[in-house]
Design a protein around this motif. Structure first.
Motif, short mmCIF file in Angstrom:
data_model
loop_
_atom_site.label_atom_id
_atom_site.label_comp_id
_atom_site.label_asym_id
_atom_site.label_seq_id
_atom_site.Cartn_x
_atom_site.Cartn_y
_atom_site.Cartn_z
N TYR A 10 0.85 -1.30 0.14
CA TYR A 10 -0.07 -0.04 -0.02
C TYR A 10 0.97 1.08 0.04
O TYR A 10 1.61 1.39 0.93
CB TYR A 10 -0.98 0.07 1.13
N THR A 11 0.62 2.05 -1.10
CA THR A 11 1.85 3.01 -1.41
C THR A 11 1.21 4.34 -1.70
O THR A 11 0.10 4.27 -2.01
CB THR A 11 2.66 2.60 -2.44
N TYR A 12 1.80 5.53 -1.61
CA TYR A 12 1.43 6.78 -2.16
C TYR A 12 2.71 7.28 -2.98
O TYR A 12 3.81 7.20 -2.43
CB TYR A 12 1.08 7.77 -1.00
N PHE A 13 2.72 7.70 -4.03
CA PHE A 13 3.94 8.11 -4.83
C PHE A 13 4.96 8.76 -4.30
O PHE A 13 6.03 8.60 -4.39
CB PHE A 13 3.36 8.49 -6.27
N ARG A 14 4.44 9.97 -3.49
CA ARG A 14 5.40 10.86 -2.80
C ARG A 14 5.75 10.69 -1.39
O ARG A 14 6.23 11.45 -0.93
CB ARG A 14 4.83 12.29 -3.18
N SER A 15 5.27 9.81 -0.77
CA SER A 15 5.36 9.23 0.42
C SER A 15 6.75 8.67 0.79
O SER A 15 7.48 8.00 0.03
CB SER A 15 4.53 8.13 0.91
N SER A 16 7.69 9.57 1.47
CA SER A 16 9.03 9.12 1.56
C SER A 16 9.25 7.88 2.24
O SER A 16 10.31 6.90 2.02
CB SER A 16 9.97 10.23 2.19
N CYS A 17 8.24 7.69 3.14
CA CYS A 17 8.59 6.28 3.92
C CYS A 17 8.09 5.04 2.86
O CYS A 17 8.81 4.04 2.99
CB CYS A 17 7.62 6.42 5.25
N THR A 18 7.24 5.17 1.93
CA THR A 18 7.04 4.19 1.10
C THR A 18 7.99 4.19 0.05
O THR A 18 8.42 2.99 -0.36
CB THR A 18 5.46 4.43 0.57
N GLN A 34 1.03 -3.33 -6.31
CA GLN A 34 0.82 -1.97 -5.52
C GLN A 34 -0.63 -1.70 -5.43
O GLN A 34 -1.40 -1.92 -6.35
CB GLN A 34 1.54 -0.78 -6.29
N VAL A 35 -1.07 -1.15 -4.30
CA VAL A 35 -2.47 -0.48 -4.02
C VAL A 35 -2.08 0.87 -3.67
O VAL A 35 -1.74 1.43 -2.53
CB VAL A 35 -3.09 -1.13 -2.87
N PRO A 36 -2.32 1.79 -4.61
CA PRO A 36 -2.03 3.27 -4.35
C PRO A 36 -3.31 3.80 -3.41
O PRO A 36 -4.31 3.55 -3.63
CB PRO A 36 -2.38 3.76 -5.77
N ILE A 37 -2.74 4.56 -2.34
CA ILE A 37 -3.38 5.28 -1.49
C ILE A 37 -3.30 6.81 -1.90
O ILE A 37 -2.09 7.21 -1.43
CB ILE A 37 -3.26 4.78 -0.18
N ASN A 38 -4.19 7.62 -2.30
CA ASN A 38 -4.16 9.15 -2.30
C ASN A 38 -4.29 9.55 -1.05
O ASN A 38 -5.33 9.87 -0.73
CB ASN A 38 -5.02 9.49 -3.48
#
Length: 215
Positions: A10-18, A34-38
């Motif tokens: 579970y990811t967000y493109f600009r999440s530094s942790c992800t 991937q499962v994008p989470i906005n």
């Protein structure tokens, strides 16, 4: 989820942790879905369904080997312990301690102070706040890296510390932090961005990257 199935991030493109986790998966050659989470628009991270996966309602979340993991450094250490090649934690105990120290310096001492939740509370003051927090952390980090660095953060092998550094420099650039006072950080970051795993995991190259931000 059965252990034989492909991991799900579970990811967000600009999440530094992800981004840290995406890079670890890429370095180790682990295929995943991937499962994008906005985090800005959808609000799905606030739903009861996602809260079951991560009570903190944050990304990343990695479903792997029949269990659900959150917190980027915990995920990366699990990947290292179960899939140790190539290594991202040195075998030498002193170097391993240095890697963890630098990783925590960024993941606990810099990034949380300028993450999305905090910046939303800061309102119009968010950029100045982010600049001060990152600059303060980078001043200390530059001093540490002058003692530990080779080509990368600790010696000449890519480690977990490097996985934390690159996203934090990206954040610094987003918030227009003056990076001139941090030549060691700059040098290491440029070297790491030449590596394919850091390029493929970059926010500009994710399935949920908005068209205007794509590489």
């Amino acid at each position: 989820m059965e252990a034989s199935k492909k991991p799900v991030l579970y990811t967000y493109f600009r999440s530094s942790c992800t981004w840290r986790v995406r890079t670890a998966l890429a370095l180790k050659g682990i295929a995943y879905d991937q499962v994008p989470i906005n985090l800005l628009k959808d609000g799905w991270q606030l739903t009861p369904q996602f809260k079951e996966r991560n009570p903190m309602q944050q990304v990343p979340v990695l479903i792997i080997d029949g269990m659900t993991l959150s917190q980027s450094l915990a995920i990366i250490e699990y990947l290292e312990e179960t899939r140790p090649n190539p290594r991202i934690l040195p075998q030498d105990p002193k170097k391993r301690a240095q890697v963890r120290m630098i990783s925590d310096h960024i993941a606990s001492g810099i990034q949380p102070l300028q993450n999305l939740t905090v910046l939303q509370e800061m309102g119009e003051k968010k950029q100045g706040w982010a600049q001060r927090c990152i600059s303060h952390g980078f001043k200390a980090l530059e001093q540490i890296l002058q003692e530990t660095a080779g080509r990368y953060c600790v010696g000449n092998e890519v480690t977990m510390a490097d996985l934390c550094l690159v996203p934090q420099v990206y954040n610094a650039e987003r918030f227009k932090v003056d990076l001139a006072p941090y030549p060691t950080i700059n040098r290491i970051n440029k070297a790491l961005l030449e590596i394919e795993a850091f390029q493929t995991s970059h926010p500009s190259r994710q399935p949920d990257t908005p068209p205007e931000l794509r590489a």
